[in-house]
Design a protein around this motif. Structure first.
Motif, PDB file in Angstrom:
ATOM      1  N   UNK A 704      35.302  37.148  63.333  1.00 34.71           N
ATOM      2  CA  UNK A 704      35.986  37.277  64.617  1.00 34.71           C
ATOM      3  C   UNK A 704      37.399  37.823  64.445  1.00 34.71           C
ATOM      4  N   UNK A 705      37.742  38.245  63.251  1.00 30.16           N
ATOM      5  CA  UNK A 705      39.087  38.698  62.900  1.00 30.16           C
ATOM      6  C   UNK A 705      40.125  37.612  63.153  1.00 30.16           C
ATOM      7  N   UNK A 706      39.833  36.432  62.627  1.00 25.77           N
ATOM      8  CA  UNK A 706      40.761  35.302  62.602  1.00 25.77           C
ATOM      9  C   UNK A 706      40.763  34.757  61.181  1.00 25.77           C
ATOM     10  N   UNK A 707      41.877  34.168  60.773  1.00 21.58           N
ATOM     11  CA  UNK A 707      41.986  33.783  59.367  1.00 21.58           C
ATOM     12  C   UNK A 707      42.983  32.650  59.195  1.00 21.58           C
ATOM     13  N   UNK A 708      42.860  31.975  58.061  1.00 18.68           N
ATOM     14  CA  UNK A 708      43.813  30.929  57.691  1.00 18.68           C
ATOM     15  C   UNK A 708      43.911  30.918  56.169  1.00 18.68           C
ATOM     16  N   UNK A 709      45.132  31.097  55.655  1.00 16.63           N
ATOM     17  CA  UNK A 709      45.373  31.162  54.214  1.00 16.63           C
ATOM     18  C   UNK A 709      46.458  30.162  53.825  1.00 16.63           C
ATOM     19  N   UNK A 710      46.220  29.409  52.775  1.00 17.89           N
ATOM     20  CA  UNK A 710      47.233  28.476  52.283  1.00 17.89           C
ATOM     21  C   UNK A 710      47.750  28.935  50.929  1.00 17.89           C
ATOM     22  N   UNK A 711      48.963  28.521  50.609  1.00 14.06           N
ATOM     23  CA  UNK A 711      49.582  28.868  49.329  1.00 14.06           C
ATOM     24  C   UNK A 711      48.951  28.019  48.229  1.00 14.06           C
ATOM     25  N   UNK A 712      48.659  28.633  47.108  1.00  8.92           N
ATOM     26  CA  UNK A 712      48.029  27.899  46.009  1.00  8.92           C
ATOM     27  C   UNK A 712      49.114  27.212  45.188  1.00  8.92           C
ATOM     28  N   UNK A 713      49.422  25.987  45.609  1.00 10.18           N
ATOM     29  CA  UNK A 713      50.300  25.093  44.864  1.00 10.18           C
ATOM     30  C   UNK A 713      49.580  23.760  44.743  1.00 10.18           C
ATOM     31  N   UNK A 714      50.156  22.829  44.005  1.00 10.39           N
ATOM     32  CA  UNK A 714      49.513  21.528  43.767  1.00 10.39           C
ATOM     33  C   UNK A 714      48.057  21.742  43.379  1.00 10.39           C
ATOM     34  N   UNK A 715      47.817  22.651  42.457  1.00  7.49           N
ATOM     35  CA  UNK A 715      46.461  23.115  42.169  1.00  7.49           C
ATOM     36  C   UNK A 715      46.224  23.206  40.669  1.00  7.49           C
ATOM     37  N   UNK A 716      44.967  23.166  40.304  1.00  4.62           N
ATOM     38  CA  UNK A 716      44.556  23.469  38.939  1.00  4.62           C
ATOM     39  C   UNK A 716      43.531  24.590  39.015  1.00  4.62           C
ATOM     40  N   UNK A 717      43.541  25.454  38.010  1.00  2.00           N
ATOM     41  CA  UNK A 717      42.593  26.565  38.029  1.00  2.00           C
ATOM     42  C   UNK A 717      42.166  26.896  36.609  1.00  2.00           C
ATOM     43  N   UNK A 718      41.041  27.604  36.538  1.00  2.00           N
ATOM     44  CA  UNK A 718      40.410  27.874  35.248  1.00  2.00           C
ATOM     45  C   UNK A 718      39.752  29.244  35.299  1.00  2.00           C
ATOM     46  N   UNK A 719      39.863  29.970  34.184  1.00  4.38           N
ATOM     47  CA  UNK A 719      39.163  31.249  34.031  1.00  4.38           C
ATOM     48  C   UNK A 719      38.037  31.074  33.020  1.00  4.38           C
ATOM     49  N   UNK A 720      36.844  31.530  33.387  1.00 10.60           N
ATOM     50  CA  UNK A 720      35.689  31.368  32.499  1.00 10.60           C
ATOM     51  C   UNK A 720      35.884  32.102  31.180  1.00 10.60           C
ATOM     52  N   UNK A 721      36.663  33.194  31.223  1.00 12.20           N
ATOM     53  CA  UNK A 721      36.861  34.008  30.019  1.00 12.20           C
ATOM     54  C   UNK A 721      38.295  33.930  29.522  1.00 12.20           C
ATOM     55  N   UNK A 722      38.960  32.805  29.781  1.00 10.56           N
ATOM     56  CA  UNK A 722      40.337  32.609  29.321  1.00 10.56           C
ATOM     57  C   UNK A 722      40.410  32.792  27.803  1.00 10.56           C
ATOM     58  N   UNK A 723      41.418  33.493  27.336  1.00 11.90           N
ATOM     59  CA  UNK A 723      41.563  33.763  25.907  1.00 11.90           C
ATOM     60  C   UNK A 723      41.676  32.489  25.080  1.00 11.90           C
ATOM     61  N   UNK A 724      42.104  31.388  25.720  1.00 12.00           N
ATOM     62  CA  UNK A 724      42.313  30.148  24.976  1.00 12.00           C
ATOM     63  C   UNK A 724      41.129  29.191  25.063  1.00 12.00           C
ATOM     64  N   UNK A 725      40.074  29.583  25.765  1.00 14.49           N
ATOM     65  CA  UNK A 725      38.856  28.771  25.760  1.00 14.49           C
ATOM     66  C   UNK A 725      38.214  28.789  24.375  1.00 14.49           C
ATOM     67  N   UNK A 726      37.480  27.724  24.061  1.00 12.11           N
ATOM     68  CA  UNK A 726      36.662  27.701  22.849  1.00 12.11           C
ATOM     69  C   UNK A 726      35.254  27.279  23.243  1.00 12.11           C
ATOM     70  N   UNK A 727      34.370  27.214  22.269  1.00 11.35           N
ATOM     71  CA  UNK A 727      33.002  26.768  22.558  1.00 11.35           C
ATOM     72  C   UNK A 727      32.989  25.321  23.047  1.00 11.35           C
ATOM     73  N   UNK A 728      33.932  24.523  22.560  1.00 11.04           N
ATOM     74  CA  UNK A 728      33.959  23.106  22.898  1.00 11.04           C
ATOM     75  C   UNK A 728      34.847  22.774  24.088  1.00 11.04           C
ATOM     76  N   UNK A 729      35.850  23.620  24.345  1.00  7.89           N
ATOM     77  CA  UNK A 729      36.864  23.257  25.335  1.00  7.89           C
ATOM     78  C   UNK A 729      37.142  24.390  26.325  1.00  7.89           C
TER      79      UNK A 729
END
Length: 765
Positions: A704-729
């Motif tokens: 309907x061309x209506x929207x609501x966006x919030x600022x990403x704070x107080x948040x945790x996030x993760x990348x599946x291919x993060x360079x610091x990921x390991x097989x265990x962690x």
């Protein structure tokens, strides 16, 4: 017409609006570097005669720095020569802040640093009424205006006539002046600020000064009739924004059906069943969902997207590559793009294709509810900080082994909506012939005996989801306080040098968890046990996950009863911990200080600037009110406007306003560039200061061309291919920060950053 020269300030559109509304003339804005030096003479000789007068606006930097002032230095040099030639070649000039300093500096006066810098502070302006003072009326005395400056004009020579001062402690600071013989005037303060007074009188008085001068010297002004009289070569240099939705207004879309495929089932469950319960039910049956959850005031609705991942369209973009990836119906396509602005045009065209007018929905469904649902299908997703303006992309490195996902949007055509006010549930589909699916979800949920999620089943910490033998895999890496102190000192240098009024310095922390820890379990601990908020979300894409308990709405747009678009932003600046010892009265006393109010005022003025590009009127309906949340009290303002300029939509405001001003500071462009380098100093940061998902936005854009966006704070996030990921962690990241102003103390800012960090980090302790 009026020419406004912008030095990349974040308040310029406020000034343009003040000029336009007061004089009722067209205001044409250009950047100070819009013309290269080899075209300066052409600008002076061929274009200035189209304008009644020129306003040189505020901006970061110093008048002595050519990169900061661009063509402004050249113009004043030409005017000095013209003084001895013919006065008809001189155009009246009004300088604001940096423009005022440039005027004084060009005529041989020193620009010095204030011993007490003033950013976002209100002071009384005292005109000198003992001299002929055409810039100020007799009634304009002792009137409050906002100061945003760390530099000031020291003692002036005979060519500059002082017109007004303010008294700051034991100092008398020059606030206005004019040239002794040329029609050049200027003020050090910001008449366009929301907390300034007599701005219209100032502009009206200068407009009269300019008119009288032009009449006296018989200046020929070519542009009186219409902006279209401007040569095309000049018009191509003006500041403007392209429409992101092609071919104008989407309501004129020729193939819009008046009978859309919409299936809706309204029902109620026990009042203690909330959206988290429903999502946990789907999670137990391994069914995919995306949640935008309004858990408390001022949020009123929750949305649960229920996609079929093999069918629903997913759009992915990374600023690391000039391509967009689209997955739909099991097919993957890669679209080459020239720059990241094409990504925005792509999603604009997507919503245009899928657009359904509210009137068609209401005709189809009738009186289905006492108020309209905010979402009727569309895109859910996130947009990173780096997808915004002014980030120096050439300096970025990927957080991931491949490209870092910066924009993730999934098209949702099956979903649930919960009205927190009436406790009504809605199952909705906009797929063709999908009523059976709606009925099946309704039947499942109304007959389920295991819907309610027991708080007793949710541990107080994520670590309780980790096997005893794997507790050693949990690790925390926090920013260095010593490095933070160095970063703080650098921010202060830039604040005192005139490069910024406010710098939102952020840090990132890292949490290492065993790979098997479930993201949904983290959400439950964070939002149910630790930090309920108005705008929490859970979005689990194949390459990134965001778990947010943000209290800050960034931007919303919705239809009004007269079919216009109402845009709203709710910036938060100023934070106090909510403890048994601190009530709302005490919190208000702490937050209503020059420092905290100055922080908030700067962002309010910045947001007004962002909105004025797309509307003729901007209203601040709430200015620096204290709001209470479970863990903190915060200073919140509300800025609204109706999109009145033909062809623009909410997506244009979103595109031009990112990254959020509350996460950058002001002026935005210079602040973003400075912060990118300063934030890279921390070892927990990426080497180039990339914030990633943190400081971006998350939300929805309805068909309907209506929207609501919030600022990403107080948040945790993760990348599946993060360079610091390991097989265990897996590495989970948390960002936290705060606005640094000249009134800030390093120890206080560190404590505020820790307070914000704890609101998300406490889920893991």
């Amino acid at each position: 017409m009026i020419l406004l020269i912008d030095s990349y300030d974040s308040f310029t559109n406020n000034l343009a609006s003040l000029l336009r509304q007061t004089t009722h003339q067209k205001v044409i804005t250009i950047h100070n570097d819009a013309f290269p030096p080899d075209q300066y003479d052409t600008f002076y000789n061929d274009y200035l005669s189209y304008f009644d007068f020129m306003v040189i606006g505020p901006g970061p930097g110093h008048p002595a720095n050519d990169d900061d002032v661009g063509i402004i230095k050249f113009l004043f040099e030409k005017f000095k020569y013209a003084k001895q030639a013919q006065s008809q070649s001189v155009i009246p000039v009004l300088g604001i802040c940096l423009g005022f300093q440039c005027m004084c500096y060009s005529f041989g006066n020193d620009i010095s640093r204030l011993s007490d810098v003033r950013h976002g502070q209100v002071y009384d302006i005292i005109p000198d009424n003992d001299i002929e003072n055409l810039l100020f009326n007799d009634s304009m005395t002792g009137f409050g205006n906002v100061r945003y400056h760390s530099l000031y004009v020291d003692e002036v020579n005979d060519e500059i006539i002082p017109l007004a001062y303010c008294y700051d402690n034991d100092s008398k600071v020059l606030m206005a002046a004019r040239h002794s013989s040329l029609p050049f005037y200027g003020v050090q303060y910001h008449p366009e600020s929301i907390c300034s007074t007599n701005g219209e009188k100032l502009v009206r008085n200068f407009s009269k000064i300019a008119y009288d001068y032009n009449q006296k010297v018989n200046r020929t002004i070519k542009g009186h009739s219409d902006e279209s009289t401007l040569p095309q070569a000049f018009s191509s240099h003006t500041v403007h924004e392209d429409y992101l939705i092609p071919n104008g207004i989407i309501e004129n879309k020729s193939n819009t059906s008046t009978d859309p495929d919409i299936y809706l089932k309204k029902f109620q469950l026990n009042n203690d069943i909330d959206p988290t319960d429903i999502c946990d039910y789907f999670n137990r049956y391994h069914e995919k969902f995306f949640l935008l959850n309004s858990a408390s005031i001022p949020g009123e609705w929750s949305i649960i997207g229920l996609p079929v991942l093999s069918e629903n369209e997913i759009i992915t973009h990374s600023v690391d590559a000039l391509e967009v990836h689209i997955n739909v119906n099991g097919n993957h396509s890669t679209l080459p793009i020239k720059d990241k602005s094409e990504v925005w045009k792509l999603i604009g065209s997507k919503i245009k294709e899928k657009y359904i007018p509210r009137s068609d929905i209401n005709t189809k469904l009738g009186n289905y509810h006492e108020r309209d649902l905010p979402f009727f299908g569309g895109y859910l997703g996130l947009i990173s900080y780096e997808e915004g303006q002014h980030v120096i992309l050439e300096q970025l490195e990927s957080i991931c082994n491949g490209n870092t996902p910066d924009l993730k949007l999934i098209y949702i055509d099956r979903f649930m909506v919960y009205d927190h006010t009436t406790h009504d549930w809605f199952v909705v589909s906009i797929r063709p012939n999908d009523s059976e699916w709606c009925e099946s979800i309704y039947t499942r949920l109304t007959q389920a005996e295991d819907l309610k999620l027991s708080l007793d089943d949710i541990p107080s910490s994520v670590k309780d989801y980790v096997n005893e033998s794997d507790q050693n895999l949990i690790k925390f890496e926090f920013p260095s306080r010593d490095i933070y102190n160095q970063q703080f000192a650098q921010c202060q240098d830039y604040l005192h040098s005139g490069d910024s009024y406010e710098l939102c310095l952020t840090t990132q922390s890292k949490i290492t968890l065993p790979s098997y820890v479930n993201a949904w379990d983290i959400y439950k601990v964070l939002t149910l046990r630790k930090n309920p908020s108005p705008f929490s979300c859970f979005m689990d894409f194949e390459d990134c996950v965001i778990i947010s308990s943000s209290p800050e709405r960034f931007l919303s747009w919705k239809n009004t009863v007269d079919n216009k678009k109402q845009v709203e932003l709710r910036p938060i600046k100023g934070t106090v911990k909510n403890t048994p010892e601190v009530d709302i009265v005490q919190a208000t006393k702490i937050l209503k200080t020059p420092k905290e109010m100055g922080e908030n005022l700067m962002i309010v003025d910045l947001i007004r600037h962002d909105l004025y590009q797309f509307t003729e009127q901007v209203d601040v309906t709430q200015l620096m009110a204290v709001e209470e949340y479970k863990t903190v009290y915060q200073l919140v303002s509300v800025i609204q406007g109706q999109l009145s300029k033909q062809g623009y939509h909410g997506i244009d405001v979103l595109h031009s306003s990112l990254p959020p001003g509350s996460m950058t500071g002001a002026p935005k462009k210079r602040s973003v560039e400075l912060l990118q380098r300063i934030e890279s100093m921390q070892t927990t940061s990426t080497p180039n200061g990339r914030r990633g998902i943190y400081s971006g936005v998350v939300g929805y854009w309805s068909v309907t061309d209506e929207a609501d966006w919030s600022v990403i704070i107080r948040s945790v996030f993760h990348y599946a291919d993060d360079k610091e990921n390991t097989d265990q962690t897996k590495i989970w990241r948390i960002g936290a920060g705060g606005a640094i102003t000249v009134l800030s103390k390093a120890s206080d800012e560190w404590e505020e950053m820790e307070l914000k960090l704890v609101s998300a980090l406490q889920a893991f302790k």
